[in-house]
Motif scaffolding. Structure first.
Motif, PDB file in Angstrom:
ATOM      1  N   LEU A 113      16.318 -76.692  28.818  1.00  0.00           N
ATOM      2  CA  LEU A 113      17.729 -76.346  28.655  1.00  0.00           C
ATOM      3  C   LEU A 113      17.911 -75.422  27.459  1.00  0.00           C
ATOM      4  N   ALA A 114      18.914 -74.549  27.566  1.00  0.00           N
ATOM      5  CA  ALA A 114      19.345 -73.731  26.428  1.00  0.00           C
ATOM      6  C   ALA A 114      20.853 -73.567  26.523  1.00  0.00           C
ATOM      7  N   VAL A 115      21.531 -73.735  25.386  1.00  0.00           N
ATOM      8  CA  VAL A 115      22.987 -73.610  25.322  1.00  0.00           C
ATOM      9  C   VAL A 115      23.324 -72.467  24.370  1.00  0.00           C
ATOM     10  N   SER A 116      24.196 -71.580  24.801  1.00  0.00           N
ATOM     11  CA  SER A 116      24.586 -70.465  23.942  1.00  0.00           C
ATOM     12  C   SER A 116      25.354 -70.979  22.733  1.00  0.00           C
ATOM     13  N   ARG A 117      25.404 -70.170  21.707  1.00  0.00           N
ATOM     14  CA  ARG A 117      26.051 -70.567  20.453  1.00  0.00           C
ATOM     15  C   ARG A 117      27.501 -70.972  20.673  1.00  0.00           C
ATOM     16  N   ASP A 118      28.233 -70.231  21.508  1.00  0.00           N
ATOM     17  CA  ASP A 118      29.651 -70.534  21.730  1.00  0.00           C
ATOM     18  C   ASP A 118      29.867 -71.597  22.795  1.00  0.00           C
ATOM     19  N   GLY A 119      28.788 -72.085  23.423  1.00  0.00           N
ATOM     20  CA  GLY A 119      28.914 -73.173  24.378  1.00  0.00           C
ATOM     21  C   GLY A 119      29.448 -72.779  25.733  1.00  0.00           C
ATOM     22  N   THR A 120      29.487 -71.477  26.058  1.00  0.00           N
ATOM     23  CA  THR A 120      30.025 -71.052  27.348  1.00  0.00           C
ATOM     24  C   THR A 120      28.951 -70.803  28.388  1.00  0.00           C
ATOM     25  N   LEU A 121      27.668 -70.834  27.979  1.00  0.00           N
ATOM     26  CA  LEU A 121      26.579 -70.553  28.904  1.00  0.00           C
ATOM     27  C   LEU A 121      25.484 -71.604  28.747  1.00  0.00           C
ATOM     28  N   ILE A 122      25.038 -72.140  29.878  1.00  0.00           N
ATOM     29  CA  ILE A 122      23.908 -73.070  29.895  1.00  0.00           C
ATOM     30  C   ILE A 122      22.834 -72.503  30.798  1.00  0.00           C
ATOM     31  N   LEU A 123      21.618 -72.370  30.279  1.00  0.00           N
ATOM     32  CA  LEU A 123      20.464 -71.991  31.079  1.00  0.00           C
ATOM     33  C   LEU A 123      19.669 -73.253  31.351  1.00  0.00           C
ATOM     34  N   ALA A 124      19.402 -73.545  32.613  1.00  0.00           N
ATOM     35  CA  ALA A 124      18.705 -74.777  33.003  1.00  0.00           C
ATOM     36  C   ALA A 124      17.590 -74.444  33.965  1.00  0.00           C
ATOM     37  N   SER A 125      16.467 -75.111  33.756  1.00  0.00           N
ATOM     38  CA  SER A 125      15.326 -74.894  34.644  1.00  0.00           C
ATOM     39  C   SER A 125      14.439 -76.124  34.623  1.00  0.00           C
ATOM     40  N   SER A 126      13.253 -75.987  35.230  1.00  0.00           N
ATOM     41  CA  SER A 126      12.314 -77.085  35.322  1.00  0.00           C
ATOM     42  C   SER A 126      11.508 -77.208  34.039  1.00  0.00           C
ATOM     43  N   ILE A 127      10.924 -78.354  33.887  1.00  0.00           N
ATOM     44  CA  ILE A 127       9.875 -78.517  32.897  1.00  0.00           C
ATOM     45  C   ILE A 127       8.557 -78.515  33.636  1.00  0.00           C
ATOM     46  N   TYR A 128       7.531 -77.977  32.993  1.00  0.00           N
ATOM     47  CA  TYR A 128       6.208 -77.950  33.619  1.00  0.00           C
ATOM     48  C   TYR A 128       5.210 -78.207  32.506  1.00  0.00           C
ATOM     49  N   ASP A 129       4.861 -79.463  32.315  1.00  0.00           N
ATOM     50  CA  ASP A 129       4.016 -79.853  31.196  1.00  0.00           C
ATOM     51  C   ASP A 129       2.574 -79.931  31.669  1.00  0.00           C
TER      52      ASP A 129
END
Length: 621
Positions: free
Chosen positions: A360-376
């Motif tokens: 997961l990654a959240v933009s500084r202003d909280g308007t965008l979330i990037l979501a994907s899989s984990i692959y460990d």
């Protein structure tokens, strides 16, 4: 008629005898004592005895009263020695006298002499107050008659104090900020100076004063099996602790095993403001938790969630088709002083074991979330292997007036693309990796958000593979441990492996900078084999790379202690400079859970004391 001279002489002589017999003198007293700074005393036993003079002299900082006196030989004199404010009596001498507290007594005067007094500046009193985690104020009493107050500092490895700031007039305080390294090593003192000399206060060590805002969660009842995660807002004012209660092996809708504790920082004190219960969710090592700069948006990825993705017929029965460990993301938003669940995000992929939300990654202003899989790769390559897939995409979710909307799915040429996504503070740069590329060595992809005809889209602008790889047959998940600076201009990649069978693999640290519109490899430094713990690297807003090495000793005396345990566990904080790690300081603590590097350079450390079986702490430095 003229008097008889003989009679006059006899009468005068008789009168003198009478006065002598009565004990009289010209001063009216045969045994006077010096007592006034504006008068002098002379003592005599007869009008013809010689008078002796006592004078006084003083240094700056006091007076003697009286300032002079006259007396007869053998007489006893007493003088008062009076220090001015801010001074004390050093030495007083002369005339064979004796000091009695602040009095000077001449028991038997033997001749003309001088009493001298030396005054010295009293040791000034200095107080240090911590006004914020890294801010301090030195305070003292302002006294009249002194020319200056001087703040002096003893820096690391210095034996002497050097002036920092000089004050005159009525100023009685000095405020300053200090780095963690300075806090662990430096001492301050106050010099109080007149025209002749200076006196110094006791030195105060910053480490002895520094207190750190700490969350202490003791009511949870942790066990060694408990999983916990933490997130801290970029401004350092909100902290989130995600944990699962012990003995909740099978989480369900009715038991509320999983909780999020929310804390806010006010006046350097943490206060618990809310507790969220998350039903039907298990906390696993693959969960993630991210927040916006101000903490108003919180995203939690639950990777082991099984999702119903359809139906299928089994004979006469219709059954749900389950995508196991598909995962989901809970999005909470702050409204009216509390956080509420606003949306649950599900992946566009319906495959099992993609563990959506593990990255997961959240933009500084909280308007965008990037979501994907984990692959460990650690679990994928383990024997027996864990079932594992990748969604092959990064999903961009945008907050709109009607809720969270999927606005773009970002892909690359490899179907394993998507894990370990990161975003710059202004949401203009994104990185993500492909665990397997054409030679199974892994690849990191660089994206820029560019304006299209209708809206902004993510465009891949570069990619990176391992520049140092002497053993191509060894699987090396390049890009899994990559770190993007907040300004989006620096990327560090730890080229490492943790698999026991990959012995002898060379480990390197690669540094990329964005320069004149393109990403360039600045350096690739070989480091000691398996020397770094990949989960303890952090990069700052402006591209400084820190490493927090775990150990049971510290290489110097630069130590900040936040532990109450009997054992010694340290995090050796280092910074990467010119191709090598430079020791900064050590923090003594309980077992380490997580470290957060805030936008302004502060750190937040989550620790757990397993020996106490009850204590989770988050400390803000």
């Amino acid at each position: 008629m003229q008097g008889n001279p003989a009679v006059t002489t006899i009468l005068s002589f008789g009168l003198l005898l009478m006065l002598s017999a009565c004990g009289g003198s010209e001063n009216g007293s045969a045994n006077s004592v010096a007592s006034s700074s504006t008068s002098s005393s002379s003592l005599s036993s007869s009008s013809s005895a010689a008078r002796l003079e006592v004078t006084t002299a003083t240094s700056l900082g006091g007076a003697i009263s009286p300032s002079s006196a006259t007396a007869l030989e053998g007489d006893r004199l007493q003088f008062e020695v009076i220090p001015a404010e801010g001074y004390q009596l050093g030495e007083v001498s002369g005339c064979a006298g004796v000091r009695e507290d602040l009095n000077y007594v001449i028991d038997s005067l033997t001749g003309n002499c001088e009493v001298t007094a030396q005054f010295v500046i009293s040791e000034p009193s200095l107080e240090m107050v911590q006004t914020a985690p890294r801010a301090f104020s030195l305070q003292w009493q302002n006294l009249e008659g002194f020319q200056e107050y001087r703040i002096e500092r003893q820096a690391e490895q210095e034996t002497d104090f050097t002036p920092v700031q000089t004050f005159t007039g009525t100023i009685d305080h000095y405020a300053f900020n200090a780095s963690l390294r300075e806090i662990s090593t430096e001492r301050y003192r106050l010099a109080l100076c007149d025209a002749q000399a200076c006196a110094h206060s006791q030195a105060i060590a910053l480490a002895a004063i520094a207190q750190w805002p700490t969350i202490s969660v003791e009511e949870i009842g942790f066990s060694p099996e408990t999983q916990e995660f933490s997130a801290v807002s970029g401004d350092g004012n909100t902290a989130f602790l995600l944990y699962q209660q012990p003995d909740c092996v099978e989480p369900g809708a009715d038991n509320n095993c999983t909780h999020v504790h929310i804390y806010t920082l006010t006046d350097a004190q943490w206060e618990k403001t809310q507790q969220l219960a998350v039903p039907d969710i298990a906390v696993t090592p693959f969960n993630t938790i991210e927040t916006s700069y101000d903490g108003s948006v919180l995203a939690i990825g639950f990777t082991e969630y099984d999702q119903v993705v359809g139906e299928y017929r089994f004979g006469p029965f219709v059954r749900d088709e389950i995508a196991e460990s598909m995962g989901k993301v809970h999005v909470y938003e702050k409204s009216g002083g509390s956080w509420q669940l606003e949306e649950i995000l599900y992946s566009q992929s319906t495959e099992s074991y993609i563990r959506f939300g593990g990255s997961l990654a959240v933009s500084r202003d909280g308007t965008l979330i990037l979501a994907s899989s984990i692959y460990d790769y650690f679990y994928v390559e383990w024997t027996p292997a864990f079932p594992w897939n990748s969604s092959g995409m990064v999903e961009a979710w945008q907050r709109t007036d009607t809720g969270w909307q999927l606005t773009e799915t970002v892909t690359s040429e490899y179907d394993t693309f998507g894990p370990d996504v990161a975003i710059s503070a202004d949401a203009s740069v994104m990185i993500s990796r492909s665990p397997y590329n054409e030679n199974n060595q892994g690849e990191l992809h660089f994206f820029a958000q560019q304006q299209g005809s209708d809206e902004k889209t993510w465009v891949e602008v570069s990619s990176a593979t391992a520049p140092i790889n002497p053993n191509p047959s060894t699987y090396r998940p390049y890009g899994q441990y990559s770190y993007l600076s907040g300004d989006g201009k620096s990327v560090f990649i730890l080229n490492t492996t943790a698999l026991p069978r990959n012995t002898g693999a060379v480990e390197s640290l690669d540094e990329y900078h964005f320069n004149e519109g393109q990403w360039e490899l600045i350096s690739s430094d070989i480091i000691e084999e398996n020397s770094l713990s990949e989960r303890r690297l952090r990069v700052s807003q402006t591209g400084e790379l820190y490493y927090f090495a775990h150990g049971h000793s510290c290489p110097s005396d630069r130590v900040i202690d936040i532990s109450h345990a009997t054992g010694e566990t340290y995090s050796n904080w280092q910074i990467w400079e010119n191709g090598e790690w430079v020791h900064q300081l050590c923090v003594r603590h309980h077992s380490l859970v997580d470290i957060h590097l805030l936008e302004d350079g502060r750190f937040a450390m989550t620790t757990r004391a397993e020996e106490l079986d009850m204590d989770l702490k988050l400390t803000l430095f």
